[in-house]
Design a protein around this motif. Structure first.
Motif, short mmCIF file in Angstrom:
data_model
loop_
_atom_site.label_atom_id
_atom_site.label_comp_id
_atom_site.label_asym_id
_atom_site.label_seq_id
_atom_site.Cartn_x
_atom_site.Cartn_y
_atom_site.Cartn_z
N PRO A 1 2.90 4.20 -7.19
CA PRO A 1 3.12 2.80 -7.56
C PRO A 1 4.56 2.38 -7.28
CG PRO A 1 2.54 4.12 -9.49
CD PRO A 1 2.53 5.03 -8.32
N LYS B 1 -0.76 -6.22 -10.84
CA LYS B 1 -2.10 -5.69 -11.03
C LYS B 1 -2.46 -4.79 -9.87
CE LYS B 1 -4.42 -9.78 -9.23
NZ LYS B 1 -5.43 -10.81 -9.50
N GLU B 2 -3.23 -3.76 -10.17
CA GLU B 2 -3.67 -2.81 -9.16
C GLU B 2 -5.02 -3.24 -8.64
OE1 GLU B 2 -4.54 1.97 -8.68
OE2 GLU B 2 -3.61 1.20 -10.49
N GLU C 1 0.86 -1.18 0.00
CA GLU C 1 0.00 0.00 0.00
C GLU C 1 0.90 1.23 0.00
OE1 GLU C 1 -2.84 0.12 3.14
OE2 GLU C 1 -3.62 -1.86 2.69
#
Length: 94
Positions: A15, A33-34, A11
């Motif tokens: 990114p 992947k988000e 978290e």
């Protein structure tokens, strides 16, 4: 024996600097992947930013995703709106 699959959750506001095929901790990155952002309530934001619920609703009225009774906000957008400094008055003359 075969390859095992491990999941790492990060978290952050920005990114991570991870590339596909990169070797991390003895393993190769195969997929990135988000995770979709969950909406949070005004009460949750009030706890985090130490503001009242009414202040949160007033400042974030433009990004409200819920109804009037149940105000829901995107936490990333809320963070940018709640932490920006508001400039008041005329600029200082030196």
């Amino acid at each position: 024996m075969g390859a095992f699959k491990y999941t790492i959750t990060i978290e952050s506001d920005t990114p991570p600097q991870v590339m596909l095929g990169q070797n991390i901790g003895g393993g190769i990155v195969k997929e990135l992947k988000e995770v979709e952002v969950q909406l949070v309530t005004a009460a949750h934001l009030a706890k985090i930013y130490n503001l009242s619920v009414n202040t949160i609703r007033d400042k974030l009225i433009s990004i409200n995703q819920g109804t009037e009774g149940k105000s829901l906000y995107n936490p990333k957008l809320a963070h940018t709106l709640l932490t920006q400094k508001a400039r008041k008055g005329r600029p200082r003359v030196n």
